[in-house]
Design an enzyme around this catalytic site. Sequence first.
Site, PDB file in Angstrom:
ATOM      1  N   LYS A  18       0.309  -0.772  -0.022  1.00 44.54           N
ATOM      2  CA  LYS A  18       0.118   0.550   0.125  1.00 44.54           C
ATOM      3  C   LYS A  18       1.348   1.450  -0.089  1.00 44.54           C
ATOM      4  CE  LYS A  18      -3.747  -2.673   2.251  1.00 44.54           C
ATOM      5  NZ  LYS A  18      -4.442  -2.835   3.497  1.00 44.54           N
ATOM      6  N   GLN A  49      -4.800  -1.818   9.639  1.00 40.85           N
ATOM      7  CA  GLN A  49      -3.951  -3.366   8.757  1.00 40.85           C
ATOM      8  C   GLN A  49      -5.197  -4.157   9.784  1.00 40.85           C
ATOM      9  OE1 GLN A  49      -3.417  -3.451   6.163  1.00 40.85           O
ATOM     10  NE2 GLN A  49      -3.619  -5.738   6.025  1.00 40.85           N
ATOM     11  N   ASP A  76     -11.455   2.373   3.305  1.00 39.92           N
ATOM     12  CA  ASP A  76     -11.023   0.783   3.827  1.00 39.92           C
ATOM     13  C   ASP A  76     -12.705   0.770   3.934  1.00 39.92           C
ATOM     14  OD1 ASP A  76      -8.935  -0.727   3.841  1.00 39.92           O
ATOM     15  OD2 ASP A  76      -8.747  -0.970   5.943  1.00 39.92           O
TER      16      ASP A  76
HETATM   17  N1  GUN Z   1      -6.906  -7.141   6.162  1.00 36.77           N
HETATM   18  C1  GUN Z   1      -6.948  -7.578   5.150  1.00 36.77           C
HETATM   19  N2  GUN Z   1      -7.345  -6.981   4.430  1.00 36.77           N
HETATM   20  C2  GUN Z   1      -7.596  -6.002   4.983  1.00 36.77           C
HETATM   21  C3  GUN Z   1      -7.757  -4.921   4.675  1.00 36.77           C
HETATM   22  O1  GUN Z   1      -8.723  -4.542   3.231  1.00 36.77           O
HETATM   23  N3  GUN Z   1      -8.039  -3.712   5.170  1.00 36.77           N
HETATM   24  C4  GUN Z   1      -7.702  -3.292   5.780  1.00 36.77           C
HETATM   25  N4  GUN Z   1      -7.102  -2.716   7.082  1.00 36.77           N
HETATM   26  N5  GUN Z   1      -6.966  -5.079   6.685  1.00 36.77           N
HETATM   27  C5  GUN Z   1      -7.521  -6.227   6.186  1.00 36.77           C
END
Ligand code: GUN
Length: 292
Positions: free
Chosen positions: A52, A96, A119
């Site tokens: 990211k 996350q 998100d």
């Molecule tokens: N863990 C697995 N997929 C995601 C996601 O799309 N966003 C976040 N913040 N954590 C995750």
Amino acid sequence: MHILDGKALSIIIKERVTAEVETIKDAGGKVPHLAAVLVGNDGGSETYVGHKVKACEYVGFNSTLVRRDDSCTEAELLEIVNELNQNPDIDGFIVQLPLPKHINGDKVLQAVDPKKDVDGFHPINVGRMMQGLDAYLPATPYGILQLLEHYHIETSGKHCVVIGRSNIVGSPMSVLLARNAYPGNCTVTLCHSRTGNLRDFTLQADIIVAALGKPGFVTADMVKEGAVVIDVGTTRVDDATKKAGWRLSGDVDFDNVAPKCSYITPVPGGVGPLTVTSLLMNTLRAAKGEVY
Ligand code: GUN
């Protein structure tokens, strides 16, 4: 059989976002700024957050990574969330997942300002999505919509079977594919760990979205000839032939399922790269003040 090449589409999307950032900069506007909060040392999370941050650099966004080790308390994390909510330079941020067990993830996600919730996990965004209102869409389902659209895959009137009911993928995917829009207008069956005779459902599916996190779970005998198969699985499995000692495995037995499909996503290089670009698109919208 055609491969749904998420990697290639992600490059196209990143070029588009890069061009938009250039336009914003040329006009003297604010450069989009995404922050990511990473607590603990989950191997997968380290990798995803790394992707990211790298993607932000690629398209010209500013990015901030806030790291805390396992000893971070819930109160400390809520304070970080509060600071990011208040910081006018941060357009959007993510926490996350998974979080360490001693932290209540729901409480943390609910503390995020919905307008910075790129998100799409805050109940306000989930509710808005449910009602077809403008909202940040969760990155993985949003990426799958992009993929279906890019390859002009017909969804209207099709039967879609989603396997897995997580808040991150399965549940929102089922809502989005049933909505009155393209891609959408599917008849959706949401299957999960308590579904009996899963194969009876998957054999009827024109589109299968496998999002349960079990390597190779979807086998050829579960798939109808000509189906579209979207594999969301990214489980690390041991592989002594790889330098890292592991490889990513999808939820679909690709080698045996692919010959039956009209379209299928590979792992890696399918859904994963689009999860990252969807986050970039949400952040760009946040920076432009485009979302409600
Ligand atoms: N863990 C697995 N997929 C995601 C996601 O799309 N966003 C976040 N913040 N954590 C995750």
